[in-house]
Design a protein around this motif. Sequence first.
Motif, PDB file in Angstrom:
ATOM      1  N   ARG A 248      10.107 -35.081 -27.177  1.00  0.00           N
ATOM      2  CA  ARG A 248       8.815 -35.128 -27.884  1.00  0.00           C
ATOM      3  C   ARG A 248       8.283 -33.715 -28.116  1.00  0.00           C
ATOM      4  O   ARG A 248       7.803 -33.377 -29.204  1.00  0.00           O
ATOM      5  CB  ARG A 248       7.816 -35.934 -27.060  1.00  0.00           C
ATOM      6  CG  ARG A 248       6.432 -36.046 -27.708  1.00  0.00           C
ATOM      7  CD  ARG A 248       5.386 -36.386 -26.678  1.00  0.00           C
ATOM      8  NE  ARG A 248       5.292 -35.289 -25.685  1.00  0.00           N
ATOM      9  CZ  ARG A 248       4.654 -35.414 -24.519  1.00  0.00           C
ATOM     10  NH1 ARG A 248       4.087 -36.550 -24.181  1.00  0.00           N
ATOM     11  NH2 ARG A 248       4.621 -34.385 -23.687  1.00  0.00           N
ATOM     12  N   TYR A 283       7.971 -42.284 -31.429  1.00  0.00           N
ATOM     13  CA  TYR A 283       6.765 -42.859 -30.800  1.00  0.00           C
ATOM     14  C   TYR A 283       6.868 -44.368 -30.636  1.00  0.00           C
ATOM     15  O   TYR A 283       6.261 -44.937 -29.720  1.00  0.00           O
ATOM     16  CB  TYR A 283       5.515 -42.454 -31.586  1.00  0.00           C
ATOM     17  CG  TYR A 283       5.084 -41.043 -31.273  1.00  0.00           C
ATOM     18  CD1 TYR A 283       4.684 -40.707 -29.974  1.00  0.00           C
ATOM     19  CD2 TYR A 283       5.085 -40.050 -32.232  1.00  0.00           C
ATOM     20  CE1 TYR A 283       4.305 -39.398 -29.672  1.00  0.00           C
ATOM     21  CE2 TYR A 283       4.704 -38.746 -31.937  1.00  0.00           C
ATOM     22  CZ  TYR A 283       4.310 -38.425 -30.650  1.00  0.00           C
ATOM     23  OH  TYR A 283       3.938 -37.140 -30.337  1.00  0.00           O
ATOM     24  N   LYS A 288       4.159 -45.689 -28.084  1.00  0.00           N
ATOM     25  CA  LYS A 288       2.879 -45.096 -28.489  1.00  0.00           C
ATOM     26  C   LYS A 288       2.644 -45.485 -29.949  1.00  0.00           C
ATOM     27  O   LYS A 288       2.906 -44.719 -30.879  1.00  0.00           O
ATOM     28  CB  LYS A 288       2.889 -43.582 -28.301  1.00  0.00           C
ATOM     29  CG  LYS A 288       3.002 -43.169 -26.837  1.00  0.00           C
ATOM     30  CD  LYS A 288       2.895 -41.666 -26.675  1.00  0.00           C
ATOM     31  CE  LYS A 288       2.977 -41.281 -25.206  1.00  0.00           C
ATOM     32  NZ  LYS A 288       1.822 -41.766 -24.449  1.00  0.00           N
ATOM     33  N   SER A 291       0.316 -43.299 -32.333  1.00  0.00           N
ATOM     34  CA  SER A 291       0.960 -42.098 -32.879  1.00  0.00           C
ATOM     35  C   SER A 291       1.974 -42.461 -33.957  1.00  0.00           C
ATOM     36  O   SER A 291       2.094 -41.780 -34.995  1.00  0.00           O
ATOM     37  CB  SER A 291       1.656 -41.311 -31.763  1.00  0.00           C
ATOM     38  OG  SER A 291       0.710 -40.837 -30.825  1.00  0.00           O
ATOM     39  N   ALA A 292       2.696 -43.580 -33.725  1.00  0.00           N
ATOM     40  CA  ALA A 292       3.662 -44.017 -34.726  1.00  0.00           C
ATOM     41  C   ALA A 292       2.956 -44.385 -36.029  1.00  0.00           C
ATOM     42  O   ALA A 292       3.416 -44.021 -37.132  1.00  0.00           O
ATOM     43  CB  ALA A 292       4.474 -45.201 -34.205  1.00  0.00           C
TER      44      ALA A 292
END
Length: 605
Positions: A248, A283, A288, A291-292
Amino acid sequence: MRRLLFPLCLVVLLWDCGHAQPADSLKQHLDHLLTRWHSRALRDTDYLKGVDSVAPLLAKADSLSEWLSNYRQLAFADSGRGKYRAQYYTYLAINAYNLNQFGKAIYYSEKNNEERTRLGQFEKGGFSHGDLFALTVFANNHDYSRVFARYAGLRPALSELPAAIPRGVASPEQVFVAMSILQSVNYAACRSGDTVRAKDLVGLVDSLMEAVAGFPAKYRDYRLLYDYILHDDYYEYNRLLGRWVAARDSLLAAIRDVDTKGFRPNLQPSYREGIYSEAVDLYFILKKSDSAKYYLSLLTDGDGKVRYSSLDPAIVPEARSRMLAEEGRYAEAYHELRKVYQLRDSAYYTVSADKDNNLYALAEAENARYELVRLDERKRAADKSTLLLFSLTGLLVVGGVAAFFVYRATQQRRLLDLRLQLARNFHDQIGPMLLYGSVLAKKRGDDEMREHISMIMDAVRDISHDLKSTQLSTVGSFGKEVSGLLEKVEAATEIGYSLNVSNGGRVLAYGQLTQLQAVVQELISNSIKHAECRKITVRLGAEGRKLVLFYSDDGEGINSGLSGGFGGGIGLKNMEERVKSINGSFRLNNAWPKGYSVDITIPLV
């Protein structure tokens, strides 16, 4: 999920197909350009430039190759139009890629690379943009074995590059191409689970970055691109090892590189597309969803910061299905969708590799056919020019020969007129003067003077005759007369003969010819009457500046005791006088009763 992006400096142009005009109107514009060119309203270069303004907007048109046929003919007709040949291959490479004809795309990319290397736009002997294009296509097509096979041939040179940078022999562009090649190979290694190869590749990229760091000024303009590739390589490598946090962080570093002010503006939209789509995928893996969703919205909001080029149509629908699955909706549909994509990945790419090979060969054959057509056209043009040249040369030769003969005839006519004028002067002026001199000599009883004047008058008549004659006598022509006379004698008396003539081209004056004719006739006449011979031998030829005549027969010779005839000396005296009159010498070789011979020598003119 992501496909690798082409470093678009490969093909020099970057096309924004999303804002293209309708293909029909663009085709009409091309037709209009062609019509104006045919009517001579456009010069060749203006037509080529006009097509260049339209062709990039037809990057996805099925008939682009056909529409560029006239462009192709003009580009290859002149050796000075290399940039247009490169543009032509650029158009075909991008068009083939957009139509998923990857084999063709690779072939035309290689041809583009050749042309731009000749132009000096790409470095000769450096890393090939064609290799980079092919590796990226293979990697995107999941044809990893071909990626590694091609990389094997490039690795020795790539391994030497870190040491070449301090020596100042590696340009910024060459380093960028090398790092982009390593990026494509690293993607293939990581996605195929090849940990050993991926580690080696990342280590080589680290070595390049360390070498570049020692020369910040030289590589300043490319440093953001280098950093992006480095962070992207580490993202793939950490993801392969399951280091999700490190992956990440590397991904976010790559995003910061792309979003940094100063990143190449022509590359920024496409690079954002690739890295944002990877962020969506990562993500979702990290659970997450917010965020995606954020990066998915950046991909689809159409604000111009991202260009969604449809290099992989599955990116957005797949991301949406995963997002729905994260919310607990349509779980089964999500799983089925994933199965569909997995089937597509395994089956589609396996078949695609064979198709690429066939399309590459097809493009190569098609281009070779065009080359043969161009060579044939050049040959026909050369043959036509050669024929025209030969025709002109022939006309010049014929004209020259005709002019020569006309000139020669004119000169001969002038010379003949001059000779006739001289002959008249001799006859009309000198002749009467000599005749008057002869009369005076007779009155005074000076026989010797009369004899000399008579000889001068004979010489004047001979000269006048020579001047009036249109054809000069030669030793050879005299020899033909003697031959004709001897043939008649042989037919009438069965007396054989032998005649030899040499250097027959020498000229005889008229007076010399007439006296020699009389001498030879006298010799032959006496051979028939008195010698009782069976064969006459004559040798005639020019030796230096003299004519030599040898005459003999195989009879008894001259009996000096006989009176009259040849033996009595009257004939000999006549011949001697004739020879003397033309300043010659006469010698008799008598071997009675075994024959005789005569040697005559006279000076030639």
